[in-house]
Design a protein around this motif. Structure first.
Motif, PDB file in Angstrom:
ATOM      1  N   ALA A  30     -11.639  61.355 -10.074  1.00  0.00           N
ATOM      2  CA  ALA A  30     -12.474  61.442 -11.200  1.00  0.00           C
ATOM      3  C   ALA A  30     -13.754  60.752 -10.942  1.00  0.00           C
ATOM      4  CB  ALA A  30     -11.918  61.284 -12.444  1.00  0.00           C
ATOM      5  N   THR A  31     -13.454  59.339 -10.327  1.00  0.00           N
ATOM      6  CA  THR A  31     -14.711  58.359 -10.111  1.00  0.00           C
ATOM      7  C   THR A  31     -14.327  57.748  -8.806  1.00  0.00           C
ATOM      8  OG1 THR A  31     -13.361  56.570 -11.109  1.00  0.00           O
ATOM      9  CG2 THR A  31     -14.699  58.216 -12.722  1.00  0.00           C
ATOM     10  N   GLY A  32     -15.366  56.998  -8.384  1.00  0.00           N
ATOM     11  CA  GLY A  32     -14.988  55.970  -7.255  1.00  0.00           C
ATOM     12  C   GLY A  32     -14.124  54.920  -7.740  1.00  0.00           C
ATOM     13  N   SER A  33     -13.641  54.001  -6.855  1.00  0.00           N
ATOM     14  CA  SER A  33     -13.038  52.437  -7.313  1.00  0.00           C
ATOM     15  C   SER A  33     -13.312  51.781  -6.064  1.00  0.00           C
ATOM     16  CB  SER A  33     -11.630  52.870  -7.446  1.00  0.00           C
ATOM     17  OG  SER A  33     -11.096  53.443  -6.116  1.00  0.00           O
ATOM     18  N   LEU A  34     -12.953  50.427  -6.614  1.00  0.00           N
ATOM     19  CA  LEU A  34     -13.244  49.195  -5.607  1.00  0.00           C
ATOM     20  C   LEU A  34     -12.071  48.154  -5.544  1.00  0.00           C
ATOM     21  CD1 LEU A  34     -16.800  47.768  -5.591  1.00  0.00           C
ATOM     22  CD2 LEU A  34     -14.924  46.018  -5.191  1.00  0.00           C
ATOM     23  N   SER A  35     -11.735  47.755  -4.408  1.00  0.00           N
ATOM     24  CA  SER A  35     -10.277  46.999  -4.398  1.00  0.00           C
ATOM     25  C   SER A  35     -10.517  46.031  -3.260  1.00  0.00           C
ATOM     26  CB  SER A  35      -9.357  47.863  -3.861  1.00  0.00           C
ATOM     27  OG  SER A  35      -9.770  48.462  -2.699  1.00  0.00           O
ATOM     28  N   LEU A  36      -9.526  44.954  -3.521  1.00  0.00           N
ATOM     29  CA  LEU A  36      -9.402  43.798  -2.368  1.00  0.00           C
ATOM     30  C   LEU A  36      -8.088  44.158  -1.535  1.00  0.00           C
ATOM     31  CD1 LEU A  36     -10.203  41.128  -1.463  1.00  0.00           C
ATOM     32  CD2 LEU A  36      -8.635  40.178  -3.064  1.00  0.00           C
ATOM     33  N   LEU A 156     -15.382  56.062  -1.928  1.00  0.00           N
ATOM     34  CA  LEU A 156     -16.247  56.836  -2.315  1.00  0.00           C
ATOM     35  C   LEU A 156     -15.782  58.360  -2.954  1.00  0.00           C
ATOM     36  CD1 LEU A 156     -18.267  56.475   0.795  1.00  0.00           C
ATOM     37  CD2 LEU A 156     -18.723  55.218  -1.412  1.00  0.00           C
ATOM     38  N   PRO A 157     -16.048  58.510  -4.267  1.00  0.00           N
ATOM     39  CA  PRO A 157     -15.427  59.768  -4.661  1.00  0.00           C
ATOM     40  C   PRO A 157     -15.636  61.199  -3.762  1.00  0.00           C
ATOM     41  CG  PRO A 157     -17.316  59.128  -6.090  1.00  0.00           C
ATOM     42  CD  PRO A 157     -17.056  58.133  -5.042  1.00  0.00           C
ATOM     43  N   GLY A 158     -16.881  60.959  -3.170  1.00  0.00           N
ATOM     44  CA  GLY A 158     -17.177  62.166  -2.270  1.00  0.00           C
ATOM     45  C   GLY A 158     -17.268  63.491  -3.106  1.00  0.00           C
ATOM     46  N   SER A 164     -14.426  62.083   0.860  1.00  0.00           N
ATOM     47  CA  SER A 164     -13.832  61.208  -0.319  1.00  0.00           C
ATOM     48  C   SER A 164     -12.691  60.170   0.525  1.00  0.00           C
ATOM     49  CB  SER A 164     -12.898  62.037  -1.404  1.00  0.00           C
ATOM     50  OG  SER A 164     -12.572  61.210  -2.263  1.00  0.00           O
ATOM     51  N   HIS A 165     -13.475  59.025   1.131  1.00  0.00           N
ATOM     52  CA  HIS A 165     -12.895  58.175   1.674  1.00  0.00           C
ATOM     53  C   HIS A 165     -13.310  57.090   1.412  1.00  0.00           C
ATOM     54  CE1 HIS A 165     -16.345  57.443   4.347  1.00  0.00           C
ATOM     55  NE2 HIS A 165     -16.582  58.845   4.379  1.00  0.00           N
ATOM     56  N   ALA A 166     -12.620  55.897   1.904  1.00  0.00           N
ATOM     57  CA  ALA A 166     -12.877  54.404   1.705  1.00  0.00           C
ATOM     58  C   ALA A 166     -13.939  53.844   2.689  1.00  0.00           C
ATOM     59  CB  ALA A 166     -11.733  53.618   1.461  1.00  0.00           C
ATOM     60  N   VAL A 167     -14.828  52.878   2.520  1.00  0.00           N
ATOM     61  CA  VAL A 167     -15.667  52.130   3.276  1.00  0.00           C
ATOM     62  C   VAL A 167     -15.415  50.544   2.865  1.00  0.00           C
ATOM     63  CG1 VAL A 167     -17.382  54.009   3.380  1.00  0.00           C
ATOM     64  CG2 VAL A 167     -17.725  52.178   1.643  1.00  0.00           C
TER      65      VAL A 167
END
Ligand code: 2P0
Length: 325
Positions: A30-36, A156-158, A164-167
């Protein structure tokens, strides 16, 4: 000779959480997200293609025990997708070792599906970029898209399957560590996939969550770019509390916390009052993870060990993206 590939991937902990899908079949969030991505507790997975015509299904082991039921079905469904992409008929043996308690809200599905993606792509001969591997890992488990990359990562939600993949994000100067207090290593009562579904379907707070997260991501990226630890930590804690508030609003409510979780949150607040700046985050389980400056991590871990008798406390800095052995 049978074809085989082995990959290693590490868990990740979200600073801005993923909670809820806009498309279940395609695993679009539903949204993006951000992680370590963490530097501890990796999953190592070997995929071996079968050359025995009598083998008519994918089989696997997890920590030396045969995979069965829902876990095996998820792996088989994922390998169906890989086979389709590769134009292959081969079934596979998947042998996976997890150095973290499985299913305890410590992101074992993230490291698990990231390692499986890399090993399976190699074994089935898919020549994919990291972004393509990340989008493929997402189909196994959303958070696995982030464990393809190391350090600070944005998913990225895409707008479709491919986008819809990470960077990987630049980190100009934050030395972040996580102290993981394993308050309860058992399997969680409700898995995150079912809990997300329940939240999306019934929580009146879910629409507010979906509106808020893009703002939280932008604010977090600005805090990272400025290497502002206080802003990163306080926003990560606020975002985690917002996620849990959203799921507490579901019917029936989704509550992963236990009384030790609350005591651990109190301890984080006390440490802060005493002058050790640190912040809490929690995922789909009762365990509490403490976000801190790397120089403070050991002292915080010691404090947790002395306040909670007999628990495991893990310390991790930033870790690498998934790699082939
Ligand atoms: C996260 N979690 O951002 C959030 C916070 C748990 C709480 O991603 O259904 O196992 O496989 O896409 O990836 C856990 O969700 O769910 C998760 P699926 P996944 O880390």
């Amino acid at each position: 000779m049978s074809v085989s590939a082995t990959a290693v991937a590490h868990p990740n902990i979200a600073l801005i959480k993923y909670w809820g899908k806009r498309d279940e079949a395609m695993q679009l969030p539903a949204t993006g997200s951000l992680s370590l991505t963490l530097g501890i507790a990796p999953t190592t997975t070997t995929v071996t293609l079968s050359d025995d015509p009598k083998v008519a299904a994918d089989l696997g082991t997890l920590n030396g025990e045969e995979m069965r039921g829902k876990d095996l079905a998820r792996v088989q469904k994922f390998l169906d997708l890989v086979r389709e992409r590769a134009g292959s008929q081969a079934y596979a043996q998947v042998d996976s070792v997890n150095e973290i308690p499985t299913g305890a809200g410590l992101a074992s599905s993230a490291s698990g599906f990231a390692a499986l993606t890399l090993a399976a792509a190699k074994a089935f001969g898919l020549d994919y970029s990291k972004a393509e591997l990340s989008a493929l890992a997402r189909r196994g488990s959303g958070s696995a898209s982030r464990s393809i990359f190391g350090g600070l990562v944005e998913w990225l939600p895409g707008h479709d399957d491919a986008s819809s993949h990470a960077v990987e994000l630049d980190n100009p100067g934050l030395e972040l560590s996580l102290v993981v207090a394993v308050l309860s290593p058992g399997r969680k009562k409700i898995d995150s996939r079912a809990a997300m579904r329940q939240t999306v379907a019934t929580s009146p707070f879910f629409s507010a969550w979906v509106e808020q997260v893009p703002r939280d991501i932008e604010e977090m990226k600005a805090a990272i770019a400025a290497a502002d630890f206080t802003a990163v930590g306080s926003l990560a804690e606020a975002n985690a509390m917002r996620m849990h508030a959203t799921m507490l609003g579901a019917l029936p409510p989704v509550r992963y916390w236990n009384s030790d979780s609350v005591a651990a949150l109190d301890l984080v607040a006390s440490l802060r009052e005493e002058g050790t700046e640190c912040y809490a985050t929690m995922d789909a389980g009762p365990n509490v993870k403490v976000i801190c400056r790397s120089g403070d991590a050991e002292a915080i871990a010691c404090r947790f060990r002395s306040e909670f008798d007999g628990i495991d406390v893990l310390v991790s800095g930033s870790g690498p993206g998934a790699y082939l052995m």
